[in-house]
Design an enzyme around this catalytic site. Sequence first.
Site, PDB file in Angstrom:
ATOM      1  N   GLU A 101       0.861  -1.183   0.053  1.00 12.49           N
ATOM      2  CA  GLU A 101       0.008   0.046  -0.020  1.00 12.49           C
ATOM      3  C   GLU A 101       0.868   1.434   0.129  1.00 12.49           C
ATOM      4  OE1 GLU A 101      -3.421  -0.084   2.663  1.00 12.49           O
ATOM      5  OE2 GLU A 101      -2.995   1.886   3.089  1.00 12.49           O
ATOM      6  N   ASP A 103       0.347   5.346   0.645  1.00 11.57           N
ATOM      7  CA  ASP A 103      -0.707   6.287   1.130  1.00 11.57           C
ATOM      8  C   ASP A 103      -0.421   7.716   0.978  1.00 11.57           C
ATOM      9  OD1 ASP A 103      -2.237   3.987   1.924  1.00 11.57           O
ATOM     10  OD2 ASP A 103      -1.165   3.981   4.030  1.00 11.57           O
ATOM     11  N   GLU A 105      -2.939  10.381   3.430  1.00  7.27           N
ATOM     12  CA  GLU A 105      -4.124  10.455   4.130  1.00  7.27           C
ATOM     13  C   GLU A 105      -4.195  12.076   4.675  1.00  7.27           C
ATOM     14  OE1 GLU A 105      -4.866   6.000   6.104  1.00  7.27           O
ATOM     15  OE2 GLU A 105      -3.990   7.732   7.201  1.00  7.27           O
TER      16      GLU A 105
END
Length: 293
Positions: A101, A103, A105
Site C-alpha cells: 500500500e 498512502d 491521508e
Amino acid sequence: MGRLSLLLVVFATAAAAAVGLAGASFRDECDIPWEPQNARFTDDGNGLSLSLVSNYSGCMLRTKKQFIFGSVSTLIQLVPGNSAGTVTTYYTSSVGDNHDEIDFEFLGNETGQPYTIHTNIYANGVGDKEMQFKPWFNPTDGYHNYTVSWTPCMIVWYIDGTPIRVFRNYEKSNGVAFPTKRPMYGYSSIWAAEDWATQGGRVKADWSKAPFVANYRGLNINVCECSTTSGGGNSCAAKCASTYNSKSSACQLSDSELARMRKVQDEYRIYNYCVDPKRYNGSVPVECSLPQY
C-alpha cells in the site's frame, strides 16, 4: 504488456490545478464499493464528491483495473471548515494477505487549524514508515493535484507537481521490503477516525456539520495494467518492470525536483519516522541510513 493510460488528464502543476483541467469519467472507470449512496458524480462523470455523513457511513472509490508500476493522480478539494475527526484518503493497495500500500491521508482539523498530510508505505504487510507534513497552501480552497508514482526503483509522493517524499528500493541490496509483485488498485475514501485523527483524538467530529464532503476533478492513471486473473503475479510484474530503464527519470528526480522536495521537507515536514529513535529503542530502520534521493 505495456504502459496503459486508463484515464486521461493533463498532469497538473499548481497553475493547472487552479485552472481545473478536466479528465475522463470517474463513473466509467471506477466503482464505489462502500456506501455508494454517498458518492455524487457530475453530469459528465469527470467530477465526483465523496461524503461522510456519520461516524459509520463514509464512502470509498476504487479503480476497476489493477496495475503494477505507474502513476496515479487526481485533483482534490478537501473538506472545508471544521473537518476534525475526518480522514480523506488517496492511495494504492493490493488485496489479500501481506498487502502492499502507498498512502496519502489527509487528517482533518478544527476550523482555522491546518490539515495534516500523512504519508506511509506498506510492503509485504510491513508498514510503520510514516512522514507527515503541514500544507503550504489551503487544501480546501480550490483543487490541488496529488500524485503517487511507483516504479521498480522508487516511490514518489507529489503535490502540485512538487515531490514531497521518496522511498527507494533497497530490497535486494539491504533487505528492505518494497512492493514489486502484487497488483494494486487505486482508491480514495472519506471516513471517521475520531479516536486518533485530530490532535491524537482529543478533538472529535462535530456531527452537526455533517455531511463532510471531499470533491474530485479528473483522474490520471498511467500504469502497466496487471490483473491477477490474466497473467498476474511474478510474470506480469517482470513484464511491467521491464518497461522501466534504471537510468531513466523513473529512477531519479531532477535537480529541480530535489531542490523543491528538500525545501518542503525542511519547512513543512512535522514527523519523520527515521528520526524517532524512541520508537525503535534507540535505533532506526535500515533504510533510514541509506540515500533516499
